[in-house]
Each structure stands twice: as C-alpha cells, then as structure tokens.
Design a protein around this motif. Structure first.
Motif, PDB file in Angstrom:
ATOM      1  N   PHE A   1      40.661  63.057  51.809  1.00 51.43           N
ATOM      2  CA  PHE A   1      41.434  63.927  52.693  1.00 51.43           C
ATOM      3  C   PHE A   1      40.981  65.381  52.537  1.00 51.43           C
ATOM      4  O   PHE A   1      40.800  66.098  53.527  1.00 51.43           O
ATOM      5  CB  PHE A   1      42.932  63.796  52.394  1.00 51.43           C
ATOM      6  N   LEU A   2      40.781  65.824  51.288  1.00 51.67           N
ATOM      7  CA  LEU A   2      40.320  67.186  51.034  1.00 51.67           C
ATOM      8  C   LEU A   2      38.936  67.420  51.631  1.00 51.67           C
ATOM      9  O   LEU A   2      38.670  68.472  52.219  1.00 51.67           O
ATOM     10  CB  LEU A   2      40.304  67.446  49.524  1.00 51.67           C
ATOM     11  N   LEU A   3      38.068  66.439  51.525  1.00 52.11           N
ATOM     12  CA  LEU A   3      36.732  66.529  52.097  1.00 52.11           C
ATOM     13  C   LEU A   3      36.792  66.648  53.624  1.00 52.11           C
ATOM     14  O   LEU A   3      36.126  67.495  54.221  1.00 52.11           O
ATOM     15  CB  LEU A   3      35.915  65.306  51.683  1.00 52.11           C
ATOM     16  N   ALA A   4      37.608  65.825  54.238  1.00 50.44           N
ATOM     17  CA  ALA A   4      37.759  65.870  55.699  1.00 50.44           C
ATOM     18  C   ALA A   4      38.391  67.182  56.158  1.00 50.44           C
ATOM     19  O   ALA A   4      37.980  67.767  57.164  1.00 50.44           O
ATOM     20  CB  ALA A   4      38.596  64.691  56.169  1.00 50.44           C
ATOM     21  N   LEU A   5      39.386  67.659  55.423  1.00 49.67           N
ATOM     22  CA  LEU A   5      40.054  68.919  55.759  1.00 49.67           C
ATOM     23  C   LEU A   5      39.076  70.088  55.681  1.00 49.67           C
ATOM     24  O   LEU A   5      39.054  70.957  56.560  1.00 49.67           O
ATOM     25  CB  LEU A   5      41.246  69.144  54.830  1.00 49.67           C
ATOM     26  N   SER A   6      38.264  70.099  54.656  1.00 48.64           N
ATOM     27  CA  SER A   6      37.289  71.167  54.477  1.00 48.64           C
ATOM     28  C   SER A   6      36.264  71.182  55.616  1.00 48.64           C
ATOM     29  O   SER A   6      35.992  72.229  56.208  1.00 48.64           O
ATOM     30  CB  SER A   6      36.592  70.984  53.133  1.00 48.64           C
ATOM     31  N   ALA A   7      35.724  70.033  55.934  1.00 45.68           N
ATOM     32  CA  ALA A   7      34.715  69.948  56.995  1.00 45.68           C
ATOM     33  C   ALA A   7      35.307  70.269  58.367  1.00 45.68           C
ATOM     34  O   ALA A   7      34.686  70.970  59.176  1.00 45.68           O
ATOM     35  CB  ALA A   7      34.087  68.565  57.008  1.00 45.68           C
ATOM     36  N   SER A   8      36.517  69.791  58.619  1.00 50.59           N
ATOM     37  CA  SER A   8      37.123  70.045  59.935  1.00 50.59           C
ATOM     38  C   SER A   8      37.563  71.502  60.082  1.00 50.59           C
ATOM     39  O   SER A   8      37.526  72.038  61.189  1.00 50.59           O
ATOM     40  CB  SER A   8      38.298  69.098  60.171  1.00 50.59           C
ATOM     41  N   SER A   9      37.950  72.146  58.995  1.00 51.86           N
ATOM     42  CA  SER A   9      38.332  73.557  59.102  1.00 51.86           C
ATOM     43  C   SER A   9      37.122  74.418  59.437  1.00 51.86           C
ATOM     44  O   SER A   9      37.236  75.370  60.218  1.00 51.86           O
ATOM     45  CB  SER A   9      38.996  74.040  57.815  1.00 51.86           C
ATOM     46  N   GLU A  10      35.979  74.081  58.883  1.00 45.91           N
ATOM     47  CA  GLU A  10      34.753  74.806  59.215  1.00 45.91           C
ATOM     48  C   GLU A  10      34.446  74.677  60.706  1.00 45.91           C
ATOM     49  O   GLU A  10      34.180  75.670  61.387  1.00 45.91           O
ATOM     50  CB  GLU A  10      33.594  74.256  58.390  1.00 45.91           C
ATOM     51  N   THR A  11      34.521  73.471  61.212  1.00 46.93           N
ATOM     52  CA  THR A  11      34.262  73.235  62.633  1.00 46.93           C
ATOM     53  C   THR A  11      35.273  73.962  63.513  1.00 46.93           C
ATOM     54  O   THR A  11      34.903  74.590  64.509  1.00 46.93           O
ATOM     55  CB  THR A  11      34.307  71.721  62.933  1.00 46.93           C
ATOM     56  N   ALA A  12      36.529  73.902  63.131  1.00 47.90           N
ATOM     57  CA  ALA A  12      37.583  74.534  63.935  1.00 47.90           C
ATOM     58  C   ALA A  12      37.438  76.052  63.979  1.00 47.90           C
ATOM     59  O   ALA A  12      37.572  76.664  65.047  1.00 47.90           O
ATOM     60  CB  ALA A  12      38.949  74.156  63.382  1.00 47.90           C
ATOM     61  N   ILE A  13      37.168  76.661  62.851  1.00 44.92           N
ATOM     62  CA  ILE A  13      37.056  78.125  62.800  1.00 44.92           C
ATOM     63  C   ILE A  13      35.872  78.622  63.622  1.00 44.92           C
ATOM     64  O   ILE A  13      35.992  79.571  64.399  1.00 44.92           O
ATOM     65  CB  ILE A  13      36.933  78.613  61.336  1.00 44.92           C
ATOM     66  N   PHE A  14      34.726  77.974  63.478  1.00 47.92           N
ATOM     67  CA  PHE A  14      33.528  78.465  64.155  1.00 47.92           C
ATOM     68  C   PHE A  14      33.431  78.045  65.619  1.00 47.92           C
ATOM     69  O   PHE A  14      32.547  78.518  66.332  1.00 47.92           O
ATOM     70  CB  PHE A  14      32.269  78.048  63.398  1.00 47.92           C
TER      71      PHE A  14
ATOM     72  N   ARG B   1      33.223  87.464  57.572  1.00 49.14           N
ATOM     73  CA  ARG B   1      32.298  87.136  56.479  1.00 49.14           C
ATOM     74  C   ARG B   1      32.006  85.638  56.509  1.00 49.14           C
ATOM     75  O   ARG B   1      32.437  84.892  55.630  1.00 49.14           O
ATOM     76  CB  ARG B   1      32.915  87.541  55.155  1.00 49.14           C
ATOM     77  N   PRO B   2      31.262  85.180  57.515  1.00 45.80           N
ATOM     78  CA  PRO B   2      31.052  83.738  57.678  1.00 45.80           C
ATOM     79  C   PRO B   2      30.261  83.099  56.531  1.00 45.80           C
ATOM     80  O   PRO B   2      30.506  81.952  56.177  1.00 45.80           O
ATOM     81  CB  PRO B   2      30.296  83.623  58.996  1.00 45.80           C
ATOM     82  N   SER B   3      29.338  83.851  55.941  1.00 43.33           N
ATOM     83  CA  SER B   3      28.548  83.255  54.858  1.00 43.33           C
ATOM     84  C   SER B   3      29.430  82.919  53.663  1.00 43.33           C
ATOM     85  O   SER B   3      29.246  81.880  53.016  1.00 43.33           O
ATOM     86  CB  SER B   3      27.416  84.187  54.446  1.00 43.33           C
ATOM     87  N   ARG B   4      30.389  83.760  53.380  1.00 39.48           N
ATOM     88  CA  ARG B   4      31.305  83.501  52.268  1.00 39.48           C
ATOM     89  C   ARG B   4      32.129  82.236  52.519  1.00 39.48           C
ATOM     90  O   ARG B   4      32.313  81.399  51.633  1.00 39.48           O
ATOM     91  CB  ARG B   4      32.210  84.710  52.078  1.00 39.48           C
ATOM     92  N   PHE B   5      32.609  82.101  53.741  1.00 39.88           N
ATOM     93  CA  PHE B   5      33.396  80.925  54.111  1.00 39.88           C
ATOM     94  C   PHE B   5      32.542  79.654  54.059  1.00 39.88           C
ATOM     95  O   PHE B   5      32.965  78.624  53.547  1.00 39.88           O
ATOM     96  CB  PHE B   5      33.994  81.125  55.510  1.00 39.88           C
ATOM     97  N   LEU B   6      31.318  79.735  54.566  1.00 37.31           N
ATOM     98  CA  LEU B   6      30.425  78.573  54.553  1.00 37.31           C
ATOM     99  C   LEU B   6      30.045  78.161  53.132  1.00 37.31           C
ATOM    100  O   LEU B   6      30.013  76.972  52.815  1.00 37.31           O
ATOM    101  CB  LEU B   6      29.158  78.871  55.359  1.00 37.31           C
ATOM    102  N   ILE B   7      29.782  79.136  52.287  1.00 37.95           N
ATOM    103  CA  ILE B   7      29.442  78.822  50.898  1.00 37.95           C
ATOM    104  C   ILE B   7      30.615  78.142  50.208  1.00 37.95           C
ATOM    105  O   ILE B   7      30.436  77.143  49.501  1.00 37.95           O
ATOM    106  CB  ILE B   7      29.014  80.100  50.151  1.00 37.95           C
ATOM    107  N   PHE B   8      31.819  78.654  50.421  1.00 36.57           N
ATOM    108  CA  PHE B   8      32.993  78.036  49.820  1.00 36.57           C
ATOM    109  C   PHE B   8      33.180  76.608  50.319  1.00 36.57           C
ATOM    110  O   PHE B   8      33.435  75.688  49.538  1.00 36.57           O
ATOM    111  CB  PHE B   8      34.256  78.857  50.111  1.00 36.57           C
ATOM    112  N   THR B   9      33.027  76.408  51.616  1.00 39.77           N
ATOM    113  CA  THR B   9      33.196  75.080  52.200  1.00 39.77           C
ATOM    114  C   THR B   9      32.158  74.100  51.664  1.00 39.77           C
ATOM    115  O   THR B   9      32.492  72.975  51.280  1.00 39.77           O
ATOM    116  CB  THR B   9      33.095  75.158  53.739  1.00 39.77           C
ATOM    117  N   LEU B  10      30.907  74.517  51.621  1.00 42.40           N
ATOM    118  CA  LEU B  10      29.847  73.647  51.098  1.00 42.40           C
ATOM    119  C   LEU B  10      30.040  73.350  49.613  1.00 42.40           C
ATOM    120  O   LEU B  10      29.844  72.227  49.159  1.00 42.40           O
ATOM    121  CB  LEU B  10      28.482  74.283  51.333  1.00 42.40           C
TER     122      LEU B  10
END
Length: 80
Positions: A18-31, A58-67
């Motif tokens: 669930f955490l993995l799916a939430l993380s990936a979907s939040s990235e998609t939703a934000i961008f 600060r998209p790079s910071r968000f992407l690094i955290f998500t990855l």
C-alpha cells in the motif's frame, strides 16, 4: 523447501505494498496537475495548494524522496 506466511507477515506485506502504491501514485498525481487544476486548488483549498506548490517548486527533492521510499520498501518486501 516449504514457503509459509503467517498473518503478521501478510499484514506487513499488504501495508508495504500500500505504501509503495501510495508513493508512486502521489508522484503521478502531483506532476500531472494542469494549470486550471492548480488554480482551482488555490481557490478552494489554500493549505493543500501551498503544500503542492512547495512540492512543484522543488521537484527534484520530491522525486528523490519518492524514489528512495520506493527502493526502501522494495528492499523490505524482498527480504520478507
């Protein structure tokens, strides 16, 4: 070799997935937010807009955290 999973491990696995799916979907939703959606968000939900704006500033910071989160969760899942 017998593969056994108890209830606790299944719950942990489900939570991690669930955490993995939430993380990936939040990235998609934000961008994928359009300018119109951002404007609507600013007018209706000021606090949420401020958070989204900080993430988009600060998209790079968000992407690094998500990855990083996805990698950690994947490592934990593979070790179960």
């Amino acid at each position: 070799m017998r593969f056994e999973l108890d209830t606790g491990r299944l719950l942990i696995l489900g939570g991690l997935l669930f955490l993995l799916a939430l993380s990936a979907s939040s990235e998609t939703a934000i961008f994928s937010l359009s300018r119109m959606q951002l404007r609507s968000l600013r007018e209706r939900y000021k606090n949420t807009y401020e958070i989204v704006k900080q993430l988009l500033d600060r998209p790079s910071r968000f992407l690094i955290f998500t990855l990083f989160l996805c990698e950690i969760v994947s490592i934990i899942i593979s070790s179960l």
